[in-house]
Design an enzyme around this catalytic site. Structure first.
Site, PDB file in Angstrom:
ATOM      1  N   ASP A 259     -37.656  -0.532   4.625  1.00 16.14           N
ATOM      2  CA  ASP A 259     -38.329  -1.790   4.316  1.00 16.14           C
ATOM      3  C   ASP A 259     -38.821  -1.752   2.871  1.00 16.14           C
ATOM      4  O   ASP A 259     -39.891  -1.215   2.591  1.00 16.14           O
ATOM      5  CB  ASP A 259     -39.502  -1.998   5.297  1.00 16.14           C
ATOM      6  CG  ASP A 259     -40.266  -3.277   4.994  1.00 16.14           C
ATOM      7  OD1 ASP A 259     -39.754  -4.117   4.222  1.00 16.14           O
ATOM      8  OD2 ASP A 259     -41.395  -3.436   5.543  1.00 16.14           O
ATOM      9  N   LYS A 266     -42.206  -4.467  -2.398  1.00 18.15           N
ATOM     10  CA  LYS A 266     -43.421  -3.651  -2.328  1.00 18.15           C
ATOM     11  C   LYS A 266     -43.627  -2.907  -3.635  1.00 18.15           C
ATOM     12  O   LYS A 266     -42.652  -2.540  -4.292  1.00 18.15           O
ATOM     13  CB  LYS A 266     -43.271  -2.607  -1.207  1.00 18.15           C
ATOM     14  CG  LYS A 266     -43.322  -3.147   0.206  1.00 18.15           C
ATOM     15  CD  LYS A 266     -43.153  -1.998   1.214  1.00 18.15           C
ATOM     16  CE  LYS A 266     -43.088  -2.500   2.654  1.00 18.15           C
ATOM     17  NZ  LYS A 266     -44.374  -3.022   3.158  1.00 18.15           N
ATOM     18  N   ASP A 277     -40.084   2.841   9.098  1.00 18.59           N
ATOM     19  CA  ASP A 277     -40.298   1.522   9.673  1.00 18.59           C
ATOM     20  C   ASP A 277     -39.415   1.266  10.905  1.00 18.59           C
ATOM     21  O   ASP A 277     -39.330   0.145  11.395  1.00 18.59           O
ATOM     22  CB  ASP A 277     -40.062   0.461   8.592  1.00 18.59           C
ATOM     23  CG  ASP A 277     -40.920  -0.772   8.773  1.00 18.59           C
ATOM     24  OD1 ASP A 277     -41.883  -0.707   9.552  1.00 18.59           O
ATOM     25  OD2 ASP A 277     -40.612  -1.805   8.144  1.00 18.59           O
ATOM     26  N   ASP A 336     -41.639  -9.637   3.091  1.00 19.46           N
ATOM     27  CA  ASP A 336     -42.114  -8.330   3.568  1.00 19.46           C
ATOM     28  C   ASP A 336     -42.705  -8.430   4.979  1.00 19.46           C
ATOM     29  O   ASP A 336     -42.962  -7.409   5.613  1.00 19.46           O
ATOM     30  CB  ASP A 336     -43.149  -7.771   2.578  1.00 19.46           C
ATOM     31  CG  ASP A 336     -43.349  -6.282   2.742  1.00 19.46           C
ATOM     32  OD1 ASP A 336     -42.546  -5.648   3.459  1.00 19.46           O
ATOM     33  OD2 ASP A 336     -44.309  -5.752   2.151  1.00 19.46           O
ATOM     34  N   GLU A 338     -41.173  -8.952   7.620  1.00 16.88           N
ATOM     35  CA  GLU A 338     -39.817  -9.042   8.178  1.00 16.88           C
ATOM     36  C   GLU A 338     -39.745  -8.558   9.623  1.00 16.88           C
ATOM     37  O   GLU A 338     -38.883  -8.999  10.376  1.00 16.88           O
ATOM     38  CB  GLU A 338     -38.844  -8.226   7.309  1.00 16.88           C
ATOM     39  CG  GLU A 338     -38.754  -6.717   7.619  1.00 16.88           C
ATOM     40  CD  GLU A 338     -40.049  -5.952   7.405  1.00 16.88           C
ATOM     41  OE1 GLU A 338     -40.925  -6.428   6.656  1.00 16.88           O
ATOM     42  OE2 GLU A 338     -40.216  -4.865   7.998  1.00 16.88           O
ATOM     43  N   ARG A 340     -41.606  -9.029  12.228  1.00 13.79           N
ATOM     44  CA  ARG A 340     -41.833 -10.068  13.240  1.00 13.79           C
ATOM     45  C   ARG A 340     -40.603 -10.960  13.389  1.00 13.79           C
ATOM     46  O   ARG A 340     -40.330 -11.476  14.462  1.00 13.79           O
ATOM     47  CB  ARG A 340     -43.102 -10.864  12.870  1.00 13.79           C
ATOM     48  CG  ARG A 340     -43.032 -11.622  11.586  1.00 13.79           C
ATOM     49  CD  ARG A 340     -44.420 -11.999  11.046  1.00 13.79           C
ATOM     50  NE  ARG A 340     -45.184 -10.824  10.612  1.00 13.79           N
ATOM     51  CZ  ARG A 340     -46.432 -10.867  10.153  1.00 13.79           C
ATOM     52  NH1 ARG A 340     -47.074 -12.022  10.059  1.00 13.79           N
ATOM     53  NH2 ARG A 340     -47.055  -9.766   9.797  1.00 13.79           N
TER      54      ARG A 340
HETATM   55  N1  BES Z   1     -43.483  -2.169   7.684  1.00 17.36           N
HETATM   56  C1  BES Z   1     -44.596  -2.849   7.162  1.00 17.36           C
HETATM   57  C2  BES Z   1     -45.929  -2.432   7.786  1.00 17.36           C
HETATM   58  C3  BES Z   1     -46.369  -1.013   7.536  1.00 17.36           C
HETATM   59  C4  BES Z   1     -47.260  -0.749   6.513  1.00 17.36           C
HETATM   60  C5  BES Z   1     -45.967   0.008   8.355  1.00 17.36           C
HETATM   61  C6  BES Z   1     -47.674   0.549   6.306  1.00 17.36           C
HETATM   62  C7  BES Z   1     -46.392   1.298   8.136  1.00 17.36           C
HETATM   63  C8  BES Z   1     -47.269   1.565   7.120  1.00 17.36           C
HETATM   64  C9  BES Z   1     -44.414  -4.342   7.407  1.00 17.36           C
HETATM   65  O1  BES Z   1     -43.126  -4.817   7.443  1.00 17.36           O
HETATM   66  C10 BES Z   1     -45.120  -5.042   6.297  1.00 17.36           C
HETATM   67  O2  BES Z   1     -44.654  -4.957   5.197  1.00 17.36           O
HETATM   68  N2  BES Z   1     -46.193  -5.715   6.629  1.00 17.36           N
HETATM   69  C11 BES Z   1     -46.943  -6.432   5.676  1.00 17.36           C
HETATM   70  C12 BES Z   1     -47.220  -7.774   6.284  1.00 17.36           C
HETATM   71  C13 BES Z   1     -47.744  -8.783   5.304  1.00 17.36           C
HETATM   72  C14 BES Z   1     -46.703  -9.142   4.260  1.00 17.36           C
HETATM   73  C15 BES Z   1     -48.139 -10.011   6.102  1.00 17.36           C
HETATM   74  C16 BES Z   1     -48.228  -5.670   5.422  1.00 17.36           C
HETATM   75  O3  BES Z   1     -48.746  -5.031   6.340  1.00 17.36           O
HETATM   76  O4  BES Z   1     -48.687  -5.680   4.286  1.00 17.36           O
HETATM   77 ZN    ZN Z   2     -41.658  -3.460   7.941  1.00 19.68          ZN
HETATM   78 MN    MN Z   3     -42.415  -5.319   5.477  1.00 20.18          MN
END
Ligand code: BES
Ligand code: ZN
Ligand code: MN
Length: 487
Positions: A259, A266, A277, A336, A338, A340
């Site tokens: 991811d 990111k 992920d 990001d 993604e 969901r």
């Molecule tokens: N895979 C990430 C969440 C994540 C963060 C998992 C840290 C493990 C450690 C997810 O896809 C993500 O990027 N989530 C974002 C959501 C936001 C854009 C609403 C997040 O948590 O910042």
């Molecule tokens: Zn993710």
């Molecule tokens: Mn993400």
């Protein structure tokens, strides 16, 4: 490492490290007393000098200097008898392995304490012996220490077979999480599912991009659009003889093998570990591996939605409107968010199997880690009975799970002007809005979502947990399945 039952008395064990345990506030067991007597009281004296009281994690270790067939003795604390949890015994098994490795002793004998479940000690030993070192060249002058044999003094065969099955599945999940994203790709996950299915009576369906296109799976296809790696939707089925395909349990895992965030890319630091992920997918495959071996009396479907999230000219964009597999439309605000989107298509697929319960596991949000810290997974469900069932399963399995509110009060924040819903909520409660998004795709089917972003990995070794992928979720899922089968 080979597990073996043994009827040898504690003082007859002839391997390297002889481990014996004591509960807090209790007198030494007969086994400890016999060992201490053979050592002319040295164990008891050392324990007293070190103020060993039997607290969990506490230990005393000394050489036997030839007074016992074993080379070294280890006394470990188990804490209050009334407070012993599955994790306590797994930690003790791992602690014995660690002590043996530290002394370069390759055989361990663990005296199973009165009333303790030998299976849990054995699981801890196998989990503690886990290493992810296949990509590292060994130093021929200093090869890594290994424990090759772990004897459980006073245990039977059946407990150890089960321990090997369960720990083997957790260690598989750990390895899948630890493997780099250039090795653990969506097609690699599908190949692992193939290995689990072959030889066992499990059905396997794998959908690639063409099949996804034909079914209108606009969510997973959009997330995967920027990647060279092709997406996979993996569906393993266990249907015991005489059982219907419907009315079972469906477990669903997020399988983002990398991811990057996509176009909403990111920052470098946040991207470093994003090969993890797919930990939800790893937990589902681990649980299905146990299902394949132990053949529970309940129908179980394991579903993995797997792809990469990459930036490219073909990537999906913030402001795109996606038509999902369910027919709902989603406005993309942040590529990001993604997980969901991928899970939404998997949940719609799961729902059509007409199960009595869907449980999904996903490293979904950093917000869940902010809410609960990194050791707890968040549980979301509308259904009180389902909540109880999952909390009980996690407690009995020895995994940390805490319920968070799936509060419709936040639902307006994912309403969209331009589509049915959007993939981003407001500034607060990010784990909750993520869960509310998923809820849009399950309809009336009883469902629970586990946000495992925190416990999917560990930054340091602690008890039976090793740094890296933890295999979190395998135990809770298996316990849930066992409970359903016993009904
Ligand atoms: N895979 C990430 C969440 C994540 C963060 C998992 C840290 C493990 C450690 C997810 O896809 C993500 O990027 N989530 C974002 C959501 C936001 C854009 C609403 C997040 O948590 O910042
Ligand atoms: Zn993710
Ligand atoms: Mn993400």
């Amino acid at each position: 490492m080979k597990l073996a039952p043994s009827t040898a008395g504690p003082t007859a064990f002839a391997g390297g490290l002889l481990a014996v345990a004591r509960h807090a506030g209790e007198a030494p067991s007969a086994a400890e007393a016999a060992i201490d007597a053979a050592l002319d009281g040295a164990l008891g004296r050392t324990a007293a000098r070190l103020k060993f009281t039997g607290k969990p994690g506490q230990s005393v270790s000394l050489d036997t200097l030839g007074r016992l067939p074993a080379t070294r003795v280890l006394l470990v604390g188990l804490g209050d008898r009334a407070k012993v949890a599955p994790g306590t015994l797994r930690d003790a098994g791992a602690q014995a392995v660690d002590a043996a490795l530290g002394q370069r002793l390759d055989e361990v004998g663990f005296v199973v304490p009165e009333g303790a479940d030998a299976r849990l000690i054995a699981e801890g030993a196998l989990l503690g012996a886990y290493r992810f070192d296949q990509h590292k060249k060994a130093d021929p002058d200093d090869p890594p220490a290994r424990v090759t044999r772990f004897d459980l003094l006073g245990a039977g065969d059946a407990a150890l077979d089960r321990a090997a099955t369960i720990a083997g599945a957790i260690n598989l999940a750990r390895t899948l999480v630890n493997e780099p994203p250039n090795v653990c790709t969506p097609s690699r996950l599908a190949a692992v599912a193939g290995e689990i299915a072959s030889g066992a009576d499990l059905g396997l369906t794998v959908l690639g991009p063409d099949e996804m296109e034909a079914r209108g799976m606009g969510g997973i296809l959009a997330v995967s659009a920027g990647a060279e790696e092709a997406p996979r939707l993996i569906h393993l089925t266990w249907q015991p003889e005489g059982a219907a395909a419907e009315g079972g349990i469906v477990i669903v895992g997020k399988g983002l093998t990398f991811d990057s965030g996509g176009l909403s890319i990111k920052p470098a630091k946040s991207m470093e570990n994003m090969h993890i992920d797919m930990a939800g997918a790893a937990a589902v495959l681990g649980a299905m591996k146990i299902v394949a071996a132990l053949r529970p009396g309940v129908t179980v479907h394991g579903i993995v939605g797997s792809c990469e999230n990459m930036p490219d000219g073909k990537s999906y964009r913030p402001s795109d409107i996606l038509e999902m597999y369910s027919g709902k439309t989603v406005e993309v605000l942040n590529t990001d968010a993604e997980g969901r989107i991928v899970l939404a298509d998997c949940l719609h697929y799961a729902k059509q199997l007409q199960p009595k319960l869907i449980v999904d596991l996903a490293t979904l949000t950093g917000a869940c880690m902010v809410a609960l810290g990194e050791h707890y997974a968040g549980l979301f469900t509308d259904d009180e009975a389902v909540a109880e069932e999952l909390l009980a399963s996690a407690r009995e399995a020895g995994e940390r799970l805490w319920r968070l509110p799936l509060d419709p009060k936040l639902a307006p924040s994912i309403k969209s002007q331009r589509a049915d819903i959007k993939n981003l909520g407001g500034p607060y409660g990010g784990a909750i809005t993520g869960a509310l998004f998923l809820k849009e795709f399950v309809g009336d089917t009883p469902w629970a979502h586990l946000d495992i972003a925190g416990p999917a990995t560990a930054d340091k070794t602690d008890g039976h947990i090793r740094a890296g992928g933890t295999g979190y979720g395998v135990l809770t899922l298996w316990r849930l399945i066992e409970r359903a089968a016993s009904r």
